[in-house]
Design a protein around this motif. Structure first.
Motif, mmCIF file in Angstrom:
data_model
loop_
_atom_site.group_PDB
_atom_site.id
_atom_site.type_symbol
_atom_site.label_atom_id
_atom_site.label_comp_id
_atom_site.label_asym_id
_atom_site.label_seq_id
_atom_site.Cartn_x
_atom_site.Cartn_y
_atom_site.Cartn_z
ATOM 1 N N GLU A 85 6.404 72.260 -8.277
ATOM 2 C CA GLU A 85 5.255 72.172 -9.184
ATOM 3 C C GLU A 85 4.625 70.789 -9.117
ATOM 4 N N LYS A 104 0.912 74.150 -6.405
ATOM 5 C CA LYS A 104 2.274 74.669 -6.497
ATOM 6 C C LYS A 104 2.548 75.325 -5.163
ATOM 7 N N ASN A 123 -3.391 70.758 -9.156
ATOM 8 C CA ASN A 123 -2.512 71.837 -9.611
ATOM 9 C C ASN A 123 -1.831 72.575 -8.469
#
Length: 178
Positions: free
Chosen positions: A38, A96, A94
């Motif tokens: 993450e 991931k 963001n």
């Protein structure tokens, strides 16, 4: 340890180059190492290892520097980091992603089994790490199969290894390595 390389035709000095060895990653006869990310720890890069690693972007955008080449990866991007590829990952929003690492012998044995030794030689000689852009459905199926590897009990390395080989054969047939 300092590493000097070229990027965009300019010499650059990197901080330490992190060497990762298969003997420290693959334990107790398990040939698969699955990890969901993450966040990206910049202190772990640049790095190089003596095994293969599949990187699948699950959300956001990821910048991957492999040698002198820079790639912007978005959802569904699948790339194969080869042994000896010096690489760095940067989160562009963001990001991931999943890493699935496996010993060199596994993929190289699969190439031999499938009578694809010439393609293996090409894979090793290519300047850029091979990559494909998966459709949303293909990406979801691959994510599920990768996750299944992580869920298998480590007490059953033969089952993990067989599942890994099946997954890699599928990737080969679908055009990542061939």
């Amino acid at each position: 340890l300092r590493y000097t390389g070229t990027r965009n035709g300019k010499k650059e000095a990197y901080m330490s180059l992190h060497h990762i060895n298969a003997k420290d990653v693959f334990k107790e006869k398990n040939e698969a190492h699955y990890r969901f990310h993450e966040h990206i720890d910049p202190d772990q890069y640049p790095q190089v290892h003596d095994f293969y690693e599949l990187v699948l972007v699950m959300s956001g955008r990821l910048k991957l520097l492999v040698g002198d080449a820079s790639r912007m990866l978005s959802v569904g991007a699948l790339i194969l980091i080869r042994p000896g590829d010096i690489h760095t990952k940067k989160d562009l929003g963001n990001a991931k992603h999943v890493n699935l690492a496996f010993p060199s012998e596994v993929l190289e044995g699969l190439f031999c089994y499938l009578d694809q030794e010439d393609e293996l030689k090409l894979l090793k000689k290519e300047k850029c790490a091979p990559s494909v852009q998966l459709s949303p459905g293909e990406s979801m199926i691959l994510q599920t199969k990768m996750r299944q590897l992580a869920l298998l009990l480590s007490d059953y390395p033969r089952r993990i290894n067989a599942t890994l080989r099946g997954l890699l054969a599928e990737c080969m047939i679908n055009g990542l390595f061939l």
